[in-house]
Design a protein around this motif. Structure first.
Motif, PDB file in Angstrom:
ATOM      1  N   VAL A 176      -2.184-112.394  -6.988  1.00 38.74           N
ATOM      2  CA  VAL A 176      -1.566-111.032  -7.130  1.00 38.74           C
ATOM      3  C   VAL A 176      -0.817-110.863  -8.606  1.00 38.74           C
ATOM      4  O   VAL A 176      -0.369-110.017  -9.030  1.00 38.74           O
ATOM      5  N   GLU A 177      -0.239-112.279  -8.936  1.00 38.42           N
ATOM      6  CA  GLU A 177       0.650-112.509 -10.201  1.00 38.42           C
ATOM      7  C   GLU A 177       0.547-113.575 -10.730  1.00 38.42           C
ATOM      8  O   GLU A 177       0.516-114.694 -10.207  1.00 38.42           O
ATOM      9  N   ILE A 178       0.830-113.411 -12.043  1.00 40.26           N
ATOM     10  CA  ILE A 178       0.951-114.898 -12.653  1.00 40.26           C
ATOM     11  C   ILE A 178       1.973-114.664 -13.733  1.00 40.26           C
ATOM     12  O   ILE A 178       2.056-113.855 -14.541  1.00 40.26           O
ATOM     13  N   GLY A 179       3.159-115.425 -13.722  1.00 41.78           N
ATOM     14  CA  GLY A 179       4.156-115.491 -14.677  1.00 41.78           C
ATOM     15  C   GLY A 179       5.171-116.370 -14.485  1.00 41.78           C
ATOM     16  O   GLY A 179       5.120-117.150 -13.489  1.00 41.78           O
ATOM     17  N   PRO A 180       6.358-116.275 -14.911  1.00 43.86           N
ATOM     18  CA  PRO A 180       7.466-117.387 -14.774  1.00 43.86           C
ATOM     19  C   PRO A 180       8.252-116.813 -13.664  1.00 43.86           C
ATOM     20  O   PRO A 180       8.500-115.723 -13.128  1.00 43.86           O
ATOM     21  N   ASP A 181       8.919-117.886 -13.109  1.00 49.53           N
ATOM     22  CA  ASP A 181       9.953-117.680 -11.920  1.00 49.53           C
ATOM     23  C   ASP A 181       9.650-116.821 -10.824  1.00 49.53           C
ATOM     24  O   ASP A 181      10.457-115.911 -10.328  1.00 49.53           O
TER      25      ASP A 181
END
Length: 72
Positions: A33-38
């Motif tokens: 559902v999401e790829i990214g930092p922190d």
């Protein structure tokens, strides 16, 4: 209740020929559902030093040419 699992700090190889990059990957109900930092989640998996390939489908077979005549 949705369980959000976050795979933290892995090297993402997304299959688009883009350069690999370090990121977190969030998964809910077996879907990325999401790829990214922190990113935050209910369950955290440490992927430091590992490659994470979200959405990757392994088409391996012991008869590799088979993928060309059986399209599914």
């Amino acid at each position: 209740m949705t369980v959000r699992t976050v795979i933290k700090g892995g090297t993402v190889v997304d299959g688009t020929s883009a350069p690999r990059y370090r990121a977190d990957v969030a998964v809910e109900d077996d879907t990325v559902v999401e790829i990214g930092p922190d990113l935050q989640g209910t369950t955290i998996l440490d992927a430091d030093g590992c490659v994470v390939a979200p959405g990757f489908v392994d088409v391996h077979t012991h008869y590799d040419a088979q993928v060309f005549w059986i399209p599914h």
